[in-house]
Design a protein around this motif. Structure first.
Motif, PDB file in Angstrom:
ATOM      1  N   PRO A  80       0.801  -1.225   0.000  1.00  0.00           N
ATOM      2  CA  PRO A  80       0.000   0.000   0.000  1.00  0.00           C
ATOM      3  C   PRO A  80       0.838   1.282   0.000  1.00  0.00           C
ATOM      4  CG  PRO A  80      -0.012  -0.944   2.188  1.00  0.00           C
ATOM      5  CD  PRO A  80       0.719  -1.909   1.294  1.00  0.00           C
ATOM      6  N   PHE A  81       2.110   1.165   0.378  1.00  0.00           N
ATOM      7  CA  PHE A  81       2.991   2.334   0.433  1.00  0.00           C
ATOM      8  C   PHE A  81       4.074   2.189  -0.633  1.00  0.00           C
ATOM      9  CE2 PHE A  81       1.343   1.894   4.802  1.00  0.00           C
ATOM     10  CZ  PHE A  81       0.707   3.118   4.921  1.00  0.00           C
ATOM     11  N   GLY A  82       3.642   2.138  -1.881  1.00  0.00           N
ATOM     12  CA  GLY A  82       4.544   1.887  -2.992  1.00  0.00           C
ATOM     13  C   GLY A  82       5.635   2.918  -3.188  1.00  0.00           C
ATOM     14  N   ASP A  83       5.439   4.126  -2.658  1.00  0.00           N
ATOM     15  CA  ASP A  83       6.450   5.171  -2.811  1.00  0.00           C
ATOM     16  C   ASP A  83       7.429   5.216  -1.637  1.00  0.00           C
ATOM     17  OD1 ASP A  83       5.407   5.978  -5.238  1.00  0.00           O
ATOM     18  OD2 ASP A  83       4.075   7.460  -4.334  1.00  0.00           O
ATOM     19  N   MET A  84       7.240   4.349  -0.659  1.00  0.00           N
ATOM     20  CA  MET A  84       8.116   4.351   0.519  1.00  0.00           C
ATOM     21  C   MET A  84       9.219   3.323   0.340  1.00  0.00           C
ATOM     22  SD  MET A  84       8.728   5.865   3.410  1.00  0.00           S
ATOM     23  CE  MET A  84       7.235   6.745   3.840  1.00  0.00           C
ATOM     24  N   ALA A  85      10.442   3.723   0.667  1.00  0.00           N
ATOM     25  CA  ALA A  85      11.589   2.813   0.638  1.00  0.00           C
ATOM     26  C   ALA A  85      11.929   2.432   2.074  1.00  0.00           C
ATOM     27  CB  ALA A  85      12.781   3.488  -0.030  1.00  0.00           C
ATOM     28  N   PHE A  86      12.534   1.268   2.241  1.00  0.00           N
ATOM     29  CA  PHE A  86      12.831   0.738   3.564  1.00  0.00           C
ATOM     30  C   PHE A  86      14.308   0.370   3.693  1.00  0.00           C
ATOM     31  CE2 PHE A  86       8.419   0.015   2.638  1.00  0.00           C
ATOM     32  CZ  PHE A  86       7.766   0.299   3.825  1.00  0.00           C
ATOM     33  N   VAL A  87      14.846   0.601   4.895  1.00  0.00           N
ATOM     34  CA  VAL A  87      16.203   0.190   5.250  1.00  0.00           C
ATOM     35  C   VAL A  87      16.078  -0.654   6.517  1.00  0.00           C
ATOM     36  CG1 VAL A  87      18.518   0.939   5.923  1.00  0.00           C
ATOM     37  CG2 VAL A  87      17.210   2.294   4.256  1.00  0.00           C
ATOM     38  N   PRO A  88      16.008  -1.977   6.360  1.00  0.00           N
ATOM     39  CA  PRO A  88      15.865  -2.820   7.540  1.00  0.00           C
ATOM     40  C   PRO A  88      17.147  -2.900   8.369  1.00  0.00           C
ATOM     41  CG  PRO A  88      15.964  -4.164   5.552  1.00  0.00           C
ATOM     42  CD  PRO A  88      15.950  -2.734   5.112  1.00  0.00           C
ATOM     43  N   THR A  89      16.975  -2.835   9.673  1.00  0.00           N
ATOM     44  CA  THR A  89      18.060  -3.038  10.632  1.00  0.00           C
ATOM     45  C   THR A  89      17.475  -3.799  11.815  1.00  0.00           C
ATOM     46  OG1 THR A  89      17.713  -1.037  11.962  1.00  0.00           O
ATOM     47  CG2 THR A  89      19.075  -0.787   9.994  1.00  0.00           C
ATOM     48  N   GLY A  90      18.329  -4.426  12.564  1.00  0.00           N
ATOM     49  CA  GLY A  90      17.862  -5.176  13.730  1.00  0.00           C
ATOM     50  C   GLY A  90      17.629  -6.626  13.368  1.00  0.00           C
ATOM     51  N   GLY A  91      18.650  -7.453  13.564  1.00  0.00           N
ATOM     52  CA  GLY A  91      18.549  -8.857  13.206  1.00  0.00           C
ATOM     53  C   GLY A  91      18.965  -9.138  11.778  1.00  0.00           C
ATOM     54  N   VAL A  92      19.467  -8.121  11.101  1.00  0.00           N
ATOM     55  CA  VAL A  92      19.955  -8.288   9.733  1.00  0.00           C
ATOM     56  C   VAL A  92      21.451  -8.573   9.818  1.00  0.00           C
ATOM     57  CG1 VAL A  92      20.263  -7.189   7.477  1.00  0.00           C
ATOM     58  CG2 VAL A  92      18.225  -6.695   8.846  1.00  0.00           C
TER      59      VAL A  92
END
Length: 145
Positions: A80-92
């Motif tokens: 639903p948030f196609g324009d949002m980019a993500f930077v996962p951290t925590g357990g990566v």
């Protein structure tokens, strides 16, 4: 000026060119905007991602990634948030960063495996540099495949 308001100011005065926070704070995002520095706040729920979008952000830190649903959760939020980019951290880490980087909405990953507390506390930045270099090489190999 509250401590909360002052944190971005202190960071910028210390030479920071961007601010990363574990959660989404309107005050911190606005203060960073006033200071002209990029901000990467944490967001793991649809409400937090929507609030970040409403504050004009296009990228959020998905933290803590693994305990918040990992790759499937990011995929679900990206729909639903196609324009949002993500930077996962925590357990990566080296064992799962390829899974995260395979998600189109993920523009990068972060992880403390590159900066172990013991190495930082001991001033062993040779180890930090080596681990960071290894992480960059791993990402390069993943992107080539």
């Amino acid at each position: 000026l509250s401590l909360h308001d002052a944190l971005p100011i202190c960071a910028v005065e210390a030479g920071a060119r961007f601010v990363v926070s574990p959660g989404l704070s309107r005050v911190v995002v606005e203060r960073c905007g006033e200071l002209g520095v990029a901000v990467l706040p944490g967001a793991v729920t649809a409400t937090e991602v929507q609030a970040a979008f409403e504050l004009g952000l296009g990228t959020v830190k998905f933290f803590p990634a693994q305990t918040s649903g990992g790759v499937p959760a990011i995929k679900a939020l990206a729909a639903p948030f196609g324009d949002m980019a993500f930077v996962p951290t925590g357990g990566v880490g080296p064992g799962n960063l390829a899974d995260y980087l395979a998600v189109p909405a993920v523009v990068g990953v972060g992880g403390s495996w590159m900066c172990p507390r013991e190495a930082v506390a001991a001033g062993d930045f040779v180890t930090v540099e080596r681990l960071t270099r290894e992480a960059v090489e791993l990402v390069s190999r993943i992107k080539e495949s």
